[in-house]
Design a protein around this motif. Structure first.
Motif: not given
Length: 230
Positions: A39-44, A56-58, A60-72
């Motif tokens: 059920q979890w997979k079916q709900k992305n 966007d992890p909200k 998609s199931c991915g696969p994911y890649k890191p995005k630039p991390f905010p410096p502050n």
């Protein structure tokens, strides 16, 4: 006073030792857990706990890649890291501290953790000083709550060191919690502490009250106590 030496076994050593004791390796999945996963997979893959990744992890199931991390990042941004959906239906942690008749102290933490954790994630429970910590000359402590936050503060270690400095278990547990909520005001969790004299106390934050069980010569049976939270 006689002290007991303990040996920690991990990985294949732990599996081999458990087999020697008569325990059988078995699949702990159930029809219910398999259905929940489908059920979890079916709900992305919602909900999940990936952050600072693309896509966007909200959504998609991915696969994911890191995005630039905010410096502050300020305290408000840090507090938003805490997962606010923790409840009795999706979280299960057991922490225990024991002082035996010879004064030896033992502690441990076991957790099922939250549903849909990231594969490979190591939570706070197996991290000495985060999930639990003991000192035979002082006492012990165990913690529960947002493990990803607690690993950064080692609240169980903090509480034991406070008791070593002369603080009562209640004060020690409270100070450990305060060290967290200074930076994570939305933190949800609790710390339980016990000293070698058998005195005990707890502190919590993010919920109304925290129950814990105690059994000692002061009680004829297991007694459930509650403390109000900060």
């Amino acid at each position: 006073m006689e002290r007991t030496t303990h040996t920690l076994l991990v990985g294949d050593q732990a599996t081999e030792f458990a087999t020697q004791l008569g325990f059988k390796e078995e699949d702990l999945h159930s029809d219910k857990s398999r259905d929940l996963y489908k059920q979890w997979k079916q709900k992305n893959c919602q909900p999940n706990y990936w952050k600072n990744v693309v896509p966007d992890p909200k959504q998609s199931c991915g696969p994911y890649k890191p995005k630039p991390f905010p410096p502050n990042r300020n305290k408000q941004e840090l507090s938003e890291d805490s997962y606010k959906g923790i409840g009795s239906d999706n979280h299960d942690t057991i922490g225990m501290v024991v002082v035996d008749s010879k004064g030896n102290v033992a502690g441990g933490t076991s957790t099922n953790g939250l549903n849909h954790k990231i594969p490979g994630r190591v939570g706070d429970s197996p991290i000495a000083g985060a999930g639990s910590y003991v000192d035979n000359d002082v006492g012990g402590a165990a913690a529960t709550g947002d493990g990803d936050v607690m690993m950064r503060f080692l609240p169980s270690f903090h509480a034991v060191m406070m008791m070593k400095s002369g603080a009562s278990p209640t004060i020690a547990a409270g100070d450990a919690i305060k060290s967290i909520i200074r930076f994570y005001p939305d933190f949800v969790g609790a710390v339980l502490a016990v000293n070698i004299e058998g005195a005990h106390g707890a502190a919590c934050h993010g919920i109304e009250k925290f129950p814990y069980s105690i059994r000692s010569t002061d009680y004829s049976d297991v007694t459930v106590l509650e403390v109000p939270c900060m």
